[in-house]
Enzyme design. Sequence first.
Site, mmCIF file in Angstrom:
data_model
loop_
_atom_site.group_PDB
_atom_site.id
_atom_site.type_symbol
_atom_site.label_atom_id
_atom_site.label_comp_id
_atom_site.label_asym_id
_atom_site.label_seq_id
_atom_site.Cartn_x
_atom_site.Cartn_y
_atom_site.Cartn_z
ATOM 1 N N GLY A 249 -8.893 29.651 37.728
ATOM 2 C CA GLY A 249 -8.270 29.127 38.937
ATOM 3 C C GLY A 249 -8.183 27.613 38.895
ATOM 4 N N TYR A 250 -7.385 27.092 38.016
ATOM 5 C CA TYR A 250 -7.191 25.647 37.903
ATOM 6 C C TYR A 250 -5.838 25.227 38.499
ATOM 7 C CZ TYR A 250 -11.162 23.969 35.088
ATOM 8 O OH TYR A 250 -12.403 23.572 34.657
ATOM 9 N N THR B 118 -3.389 33.732 34.488
ATOM 10 C CA THR B 118 -3.098 34.659 33.400
ATOM 11 C C THR B 118 -3.963 35.916 33.489
ATOM 12 O OG1 THR B 118 -2.512 32.781 32.000
ATOM 13 C CG2 THR B 118 -2.958 34.886 30.900
ATOM 14 N N GLU C 128 -11.509 24.956 26.209
ATOM 15 C CA GLU C 128 -10.221 25.636 26.279
ATOM 16 C C GLU C 128 -9.371 25.294 25.070
ATOM 17 O OE1 GLU C 128 -7.727 24.548 29.572
ATOM 18 O OE2 GLU C 128 -6.567 26.403 29.427
ATOM 19 N N ASN D 27 1.717 19.508 25.985
ATOM 20 C CA ASN D 27 1.808 18.643 24.807
ATOM 21 C C ASN D 27 2.086 17.198 25.207
ATOM 22 O OD1 ASN D 27 1.344 20.949 23.394
ATOM 23 N ND2 ASN D 27 3.209 20.867 22.155
ATOM 24 N N GLU D 28 2.759 16.993 26.339
ATOM 25 C CA GLU D 28 2.978 15.621 26.805
ATOM 26 C C GLU D 28 1.639 14.966 27.187
ATOM 27 O OE1 GLU D 28 4.758 18.215 27.712
ATOM 28 O OE2 GLU D 28 6.682 17.706 26.788
#
Length: 393
Positions: free
Chosen positions: A127-128, A161, A245, A379-380
Amino acid sequence: MDIEYNDAERAFRDEVRGFLAENLPATIAEKVNNYRRLSRDETVHWHRVLGEKGWLAMHWPTEYGGPGWSPIQKHIFEEESAAAGAPRLLPFGINMVAPVIIKFGSQAQKDYYLPRMLTMDDWWAQGYSEPGAGSDLASLKMRAERQGDHYIVNGQKTWTTLGQHANMIFCLVRTDPQAAKKQEGISFLLIDMNSPGVTVRPLITLDGEHEVNEVFFDNVEVPVENRVGEENKGWTYAKYLLTFERTGIAGVGISKAALAHLKTIAHEYRIRGQRLIEQPAFADRLAEIEIELMAVEMTNLRVVAAAEAGGVPGAESSFLKIMGTEVRQKISDLYREAVGPYALPFIDEDDAPVGPDFAGVAAPTYFNLRKLSIFGGSNEIQKNIISKAILGL
């Protein structure tokens, strides 16, 4: 750096291969190798097989059930698992919230939750992310107001997810909205998803799958003992979790298996009588991707070797995240192009494919893997980390 395994490492590799050959169900490997989604029961089964063997929590200390592997042994296990078609382990419990509980949690939290992760009695979700607070995680709005011995939680999480299978979720919540900085006043809660007021709604992704969800919290009561660490110090725990992660997020073993699968197709599949691998344009692109993958693998091995010598990965993790996810996306892109018009039909995975039997999953796989460059810190964001940590910008 010696890139050859020594005798002990080769013996360990053989042990892993033998275990996978004996215990990995062929039906699961066939699904993984052909990009088909596993059922909840299949996922739980494989986790329990590894849990019984003592190989599930490979990043945990031995006192809590970890196998005590070296960084190279972990690398070997991941490589051999991907090559055999074993499912990638669910990271949310074992690899993400567990290290936070081990380092910052109470003894009661360790005693209760860690054993249940090893037996998959709990399926955890993350839950982020929130609407409007994805990459800018500190902008989260979900509130938790303390009332006596519990919190009242209200708000929403998104991109949860496999949350449709979960019975537990770890959440970042704002417990002090008046804090001077947005990174302050945040706490880390463990929430039972069966609590009254929790609602899970599916978000169907571009590939037509139900993989992610939005989760709503409406006056949900959460016991104070479910808070990890100190109140308003959750940002510290959140950053610690993110380092785990991104562990193994390059997915080198998965890319090697996917590339091998694509090569097999290219050698067998013919277009107008000519094998795909004999077509110069396709062969050139395949070679370019393979060279990029070799570069990622060597970088990954350098990180593994440094970790084996006691080092701690720094900005290299950001390099690996960017390079590894881009290679995986390129492989799925070439796979989609390889099957040409047969990738166009949008069919259910249970339906008979139109064209070769390997063509039906090409387009859904391509669309699904667009997420790789976004999750786990986009990726940014990784490029920003590199610019600050290495270039000093």
